[in-house]
Design a protein around this motif. Structure first.
Motif, mmCIF file in Angstrom:
data_model
loop_
_atom_site.group_PDB
_atom_site.id
_atom_site.type_symbol
_atom_site.label_atom_id
_atom_site.label_comp_id
_atom_site.label_asym_id
_atom_site.label_seq_id
_atom_site.Cartn_x
_atom_site.Cartn_y
_atom_site.Cartn_z
ATOM 1 N N VAL A 80 0.871 -1.173 0.000
ATOM 2 C CA VAL A 80 0.000 0.000 0.000
ATOM 3 C C VAL A 80 0.907 1.221 0.000
ATOM 4 N N VAL A 81 0.686 2.106 -0.961
ATOM 5 C CA VAL A 81 1.479 3.333 -1.044
ATOM 6 C C VAL A 81 0.528 4.524 -1.140
ATOM 7 N N PRO A 82 0.473 5.352 -0.078
ATOM 8 C CA PRO A 82 -0.336 6.566 -0.165
ATOM 9 C C PRO A 82 0.313 7.570 -1.121
ATOM 10 N N MET A 83 -0.513 8.171 -1.983
ATOM 11 C CA MET A 83 -0.040 9.174 -2.953
ATOM 12 C C MET A 83 -1.052 10.298 -2.965
ATOM 13 N N ASP A 84 -0.660 11.469 -2.500
ATOM 14 C CA ASP A 84 -1.597 12.590 -2.377
ATOM 15 C C ASP A 84 -2.867 12.096 -1.677
ATOM 16 N N ASN A 85 -4.000 12.227 -2.313
ATOM 17 C CA ASN A 85 -5.233 11.785 -1.655
ATOM 18 C C ASN A 85 -5.680 10.417 -2.147
ATOM 19 N N GLN A 86 -4.728 9.664 -2.715
ATOM 20 C CA GLN A 86 -5.072 8.348 -3.226
ATOM 21 C C GLN A 86 -4.221 7.275 -2.544
ATOM 22 N N LEU A 87 -4.709 6.062 -2.646
ATOM 23 C CA LEU A 87 -3.932 4.919 -2.172
ATOM 24 C C LEU A 87 -3.721 3.978 -3.352
ATOM 25 N N TYR A 88 -2.484 3.542 -3.511
ATOM 26 C CA TYR A 88 -2.158 2.545 -4.517
ATOM 27 C C TYR A 88 -2.015 1.218 -3.776
ATOM 28 N N LEU A 89 -2.743 0.202 -4.228
ATOM 29 C CA LEU A 89 -2.675 -1.115 -3.587
ATOM 30 C C LEU A 89 -2.252 -2.162 -4.598
ATOM 31 N N GLU A 90 -1.481 -3.094 -4.145
ATOM 32 C CA GLU A 90 -1.029 -4.193 -5.007
ATOM 33 C C GLU A 90 -1.156 -5.473 -4.185
ATOM 34 N N ASN A 91 -1.736 -6.514 -4.788
ATOM 35 C CA ASN A 91 -1.876 -7.742 -4.008
ATOM 36 C C ASN A 91 -0.911 -8.834 -4.486
ATOM 37 N N ILE A 92 -0.945 -9.943 -3.779
ATOM 38 C CA ILE A 92 0.020 -11.015 -4.056
ATOM 39 C C ILE A 92 -0.283 -11.732 -5.373
ATOM 40 N N PHE A 93 -1.434 -11.417 -5.979
ATOM 41 C CA PHE A 93 -1.771 -11.992 -7.279
ATOM 42 C C PHE A 93 -1.418 -11.042 -8.418
ATOM 43 N N GLY A 94 -0.784 -9.924 -8.086
ATOM 44 C CA GLY A 94 -0.360 -8.968 -9.110
ATOM 45 C C GLY A 94 -1.429 -7.954 -9.494
ATOM 46 N N GLN A 95 -2.585 -8.013 -8.824
ATOM 47 C CA GLN A 95 -3.636 -7.015 -9.113
ATOM 48 C C GLN A 95 -3.255 -5.674 -8.501
ATOM 49 N N LYS A 96 -3.532 -4.592 -9.235
ATOM 50 C CA LYS A 96 -3.202 -3.245 -8.778
ATOM 51 C C LYS A 96 -4.472 -2.402 -8.801
ATOM 52 N N LYS A 97 -4.727 -1.691 -7.726
ATOM 53 C CA LYS A 97 -5.913 -0.832 -7.676
ATOM 54 C C LYS A 97 -5.580 0.490 -7.016
ATOM 55 N N MET A 98 -6.275 1.541 -7.469
ATOM 56 C CA MET A 98 -6.138 2.859 -6.851
ATOM 57 C C MET A 98 -7.497 3.206 -6.247
ATOM 58 N N ILE A 99 -7.465 3.972 -5.180
ATOM 59 C CA ILE A 99 -8.716 4.463 -4.591
ATOM 60 C C ILE A 99 -8.461 5.835 -3.973
ATOM 61 N N ALA A 100 -9.421 6.724 -4.143
ATOM 62 C CA ALA A 100 -9.333 8.046 -3.515
ATOM 63 C C ALA A 100 -9.738 7.875 -2.062
ATOM 64 N N GLY A 101 -8.754 7.757 -1.195
ATOM 65 C CA GLY A 101 -9.053 7.532 0.208
ATOM 66 C C GLY A 101 -7.797 7.544 1.047
ATOM 67 N N THR A 102 -7.993 7.336 2.334
ATOM 68 C CA THR A 102 -6.866 7.284 3.262
ATOM 69 C C THR A 102 -6.981 6.025 4.133
ATOM 70 N N ILE A 103 -5.856 5.661 4.713
ATOM 71 C CA ILE A 103 -5.858 4.533 5.643
ATOM 72 C C ILE A 103 -6.479 5.000 6.956
ATOM 73 N N LYS A 104 -7.504 4.304 7.371
ATOM 74 C CA LYS A 104 -8.195 4.655 8.612
ATOM 75 C C LYS A 104 -7.616 3.836 9.765
ATOM 76 N N GLU A 105 -7.272 2.595 9.486
ATOM 77 C CA GLU A 105 -6.770 1.697 10.528
ATOM 78 C C GLU A 105 -6.134 0.465 9.895
ATOM 79 N N LEU A 106 -5.048 0.007 10.516
ATOM 80 C CA LEU A 106 -4.473 -1.291 10.167
ATOM 81 C C LEU A 106 -4.651 -2.205 11.356
#
Lengths: 62, 62
Positions: free
Chosen positions: B24-50
Motif C-alpha cells: 500500500v502506497v499513499p499518494m496525495d489523496n489516493q492509495l495505490y494497492l497491489e496484491n500477491i496476485f499482481g492485481q493493482k488498484k487505486m482508490i481516492a481515500g486514506t488509511i483509517k486503521e491497520l
C-alpha cells in the motif's frame, strides 16, 4: 502471527521504530501504533509505504 | 503469507475492496494497492486503521 515491524525512513535510511506491530491508527498528523506485546507508541508522521509480505511499515516523519 | 484484506468503511459498513494485499502506497489523496496476485488498484481515500493480526486494512473514502 502476521504483525510487521515499523521503521522510520529518513534520508533514505530506515530505523526500527517498533517491532511486532499489530495496529496502526492515523490521527491528524500522528500515528498511533500498538504491538503484539502491548506496547503503544505515537509518532508525528505518516505512512509512506506498507509492504506486508516483507513485514514492513515505513513511516515518514512530519 | 502475511498479506491483508483491504476494506472500504462507509457508514460503519466494511466492504471488501481488495484481497491479499501486499503493498500500500499513499499518494496525495489516493492509495495505490497491489496484491500477491499482481492485481493493482487505486482508490481516492486514506488509511483509517491497520489491524494486521486480523489481516485487515481499513480505508476511508475521501
Amino acid at each position: 502471527m502476521c504483525e510487521a515491524n515499523a521503521y522510520v525512513r529518513q534520508d533514505g535510511v530506515e530505523e526500527l521504530f517498533l517491532e511486532g506491530v499489530d495496529k496502526v491508527v492515523p490521527m491528524d498528523n500522528q500515528l498511533y501504533l500498538e504491538n503484539i506485546f502491548g506496547q503503544k507508541k505515537m509518532i508525528a508522521g505518516t505512512i509512506k509505504e506498507l509492504s506486508l509480505v516483507d513485514h514492513k511499515i515505513i513511516i515518514e516523519k512530519i
